[in-house]
Design a protein around this motif. Structure first.
Motif, PDB file in Angstrom:
ATOM      1  N   GLN A   6      31.561  51.101  63.540  1.00 49.01           N
ATOM      2  CA  GLN A   6      32.492  50.989  64.512  1.00 49.01           C
ATOM      3  C   GLN A   6      33.443  49.720  64.691  1.00 49.01           C
ATOM      4  OE1 GLN A   6      30.084  52.421  67.948  1.00 49.01           O
ATOM      5  NE2 GLN A   6      30.704  54.568  67.705  1.00 49.01           N
TER       6      GLN A   6
ATOM      7  N   HIS B 108      35.329  49.497  61.680  1.00 48.88           N
ATOM      8  CA  HIS B 108      36.687  50.385  61.706  1.00 48.88           C
ATOM      9  C   HIS B 108      37.998  49.783  62.543  1.00 48.88           C
ATOM     10  CE1 HIS B 108      34.598  54.473  60.341  1.00 48.88           C
ATOM     11  NE2 HIS B 108      34.632  53.584  59.198  1.00 48.88           N
TER      12      HIS B 108
ATOM     13  N   GLN C  72      24.227  59.695  63.286  1.00 52.92           N
ATOM     14  CA  GLN C  72      25.523  59.143  64.212  1.00 52.92           C
ATOM     15  C   GLN C  72      26.399  58.708  63.267  1.00 52.92           C
ATOM     16  OE1 GLN C  72      22.205  58.889  64.992  1.00 52.92           O
ATOM     17  NE2 GLN C  72      22.209  59.538  67.166  1.00 52.92           N
TER      18      GLN C  72
ATOM     19  N   ASP D  61      28.289  61.396  61.304  1.00 55.22           N
ATOM     20  CA  ASP D  61      29.324  62.103  62.333  1.00 55.22           C
ATOM     21  C   ASP D  61      30.300  61.109  62.235  1.00 55.22           C
ATOM     22  OD1 ASP D  61      27.658  64.277  63.091  1.00 55.22           O
ATOM     23  OD2 ASP D  61      26.941  63.150  64.760  1.00 55.22           O
ATOM     24  N   CYS D  62      30.340  59.741  62.403  1.00 51.61           N
ATOM     25  CA  CYS D  62      31.605  58.857  62.418  1.00 51.61           C
ATOM     26  C   CYS D  62      32.378  58.925  61.026  1.00 51.61           C
ATOM     27  CB  CYS D  62      30.849  57.585  62.717  1.00 51.61           C
ATOM     28  SG  CYS D  62      32.109  56.256  62.929  1.00 51.61           S
TER      29      CYS D  62
ATOM     30  N   LEU E 206      32.644  61.420  59.262  1.00 49.21           N
ATOM     31  CA  LEU E 206      33.309  62.728  59.115  1.00 49.21           C
ATOM     32  C   LEU E 206      34.577  62.876  59.859  1.00 49.21           C
ATOM     33  CD1 LEU E 206      30.000  64.793  58.560  1.00 49.21           C
ATOM     34  CD2 LEU E 206      32.072  64.341  56.929  1.00 49.21           C
ATOM     35  N   GLU E 207      34.653  61.812  60.928  1.00 53.40           N
ATOM     36  CA  GLU E 207      35.895  62.016  62.091  1.00 53.40           C
ATOM     37  C   GLU E 207      37.091  61.804  61.496  1.00 53.40           C
ATOM     38  OE1 GLU E 207      34.710  59.854  65.534  1.00 53.40           O
ATOM     39  OE2 GLU E 207      32.843  61.030  65.978  1.00 53.40           O
ATOM     40  N   ASN E 208      37.237  60.949  60.199  1.00 46.53           N
ATOM     41  CA  ASN E 208      38.462  60.741  59.594  1.00 46.53           C
ATOM     42  C   ASN E 208      39.319  59.784  60.512  1.00 46.53           C
ATOM     43  OD1 ASN E 208      40.687  60.575  57.882  1.00 46.53           O
ATOM     44  ND2 ASN E 208      41.213  62.728  58.140  1.00 46.53           N
ATOM     45  N   HIS E 209      38.777  58.740  60.620  1.00 42.88           N
ATOM     46  CA  HIS E 209      39.586  57.674  61.608  1.00 42.88           C
ATOM     47  C   HIS E 209      40.683  57.041  60.768  1.00 42.88           C
ATOM     48  CE1 HIS E 209      36.379  57.327  64.562  1.00 42.88           C
ATOM     49  NE2 HIS E 209      35.439  57.387  63.630  1.00 42.88           N
TER      50      HIS E 209
END
Length: 256
Positions: free
Chosen positions: A44, A47, A78, A81-82, A84-87
């Protein structure tokens, strides 16, 4: 240690053919993240740094992940999940397979359950725990069958699809990205999946130029390594607290 510009100057002096370009194409910027290993917190942070760094860049933006998203750290599920969120919807995003993803898939799909014990020894247990699965004691063959069935049941379909769609390599301009590296003196288009996922000493100790600069993870170093033929980005995030992201533009390379 050579700078990347000095490396590419040497490559140019070798009169590379037009099929082996140097650096990135004009107006491209590429971010490459090393081995994550279940460290959601560090992912995170990286990113956020990428988002800030790329804000004023109007060209083609690419984000490459070098694999090993799971195991060792405690937040493998987790991390998935992060990812796959396509930030980064305005980026081309490339997810490479690491050897840890390969073994995870073998555990899920292979009839030979002995792979599970190897996986558990090098970090698979925290991944199972992140999906709500507990392993007690030394599992028997029957226990392993039950664990695999429970893992299949608890893994979201989008996670399994993610693992199954991972790429073995990515290449652009003068760079070739692969999780572990390549076997020296073998053409890049003839590399074996096993080498791109697992190779260490023969690749790391080689001075051979491979036709392109190889960008890889897999082998941990205290700091990113820049050599004339390769760039290593695995700084042992799960233990060191340092997840490396390289930024490539033209013939330059810097780190976030």
């Amino acid at each position: 240690m050579l700078t990347l510009k000095a490396i590419f100057k040497k490559i140019l002096n070798r009169k590379q053919s037009e099929s082996s370009p140097v650096g990135l194409p004009e107006n491209h910027r590429l971010y490459c993240i090393g081995d994550i290993h279940g460290r959601l917190d560090l992912l995170q942070e990286v990113h956020q740094k990428i988002a800030c760094d790329a804000l004023a860049f109007d060209g083609v933006k690419i984000l490459v992940y070098l694999g090993d998203y799971v195991d060792r750290g405690i937040h493998s599920r987790q991390v998935l999940d992060c990812l796959l969120e396509n930030h980064f919807p305005d980026f081309k995003t490339v997810f490479l397979m690491g050897n840890h993803e390969q073994v995870l898939l073998e555990f899920l799909n292979n009839k030979d359950l002995s792979v599970a014990l190897d996986w558990f020894r090098f970090g698979g247990l925290p991944t199972l725990a992140s999906y709500g699965i507990t392993v007690r004691g030394i599992p028997t063959a029957r226990d392993l069958q039950q664990l695999r069935a429970e893992f299949r049941q608890k893994m979201p379909a989008v996670h399994l699809a993610f693992f199954e769609r991972l790429h073995l390599y990515y290449e652009i301009g003068g760079y070739f990205f692969a999780h572990a590296g390549v076997r020296p003196k073998i053409k890049l288009h003839r590399q074996r999946p096993e080498d791109m996922l697992w190779i260490r000493e023969e690749f790391l100790n080689s001075d051979v130029f491979h036709g392109k600069v190889i960008v890889h993870g897999h082998s941990i170093t205290d700091e990113p390594e820049i050599r004339h033929n390769r760039i290593g980005l695995d700084t042992g995030a799960y233990a060191s607290g340092k997840l490396t992201c390289a930024v490539f533009e033209g013939t330059s390379c810097r780190f976030l």
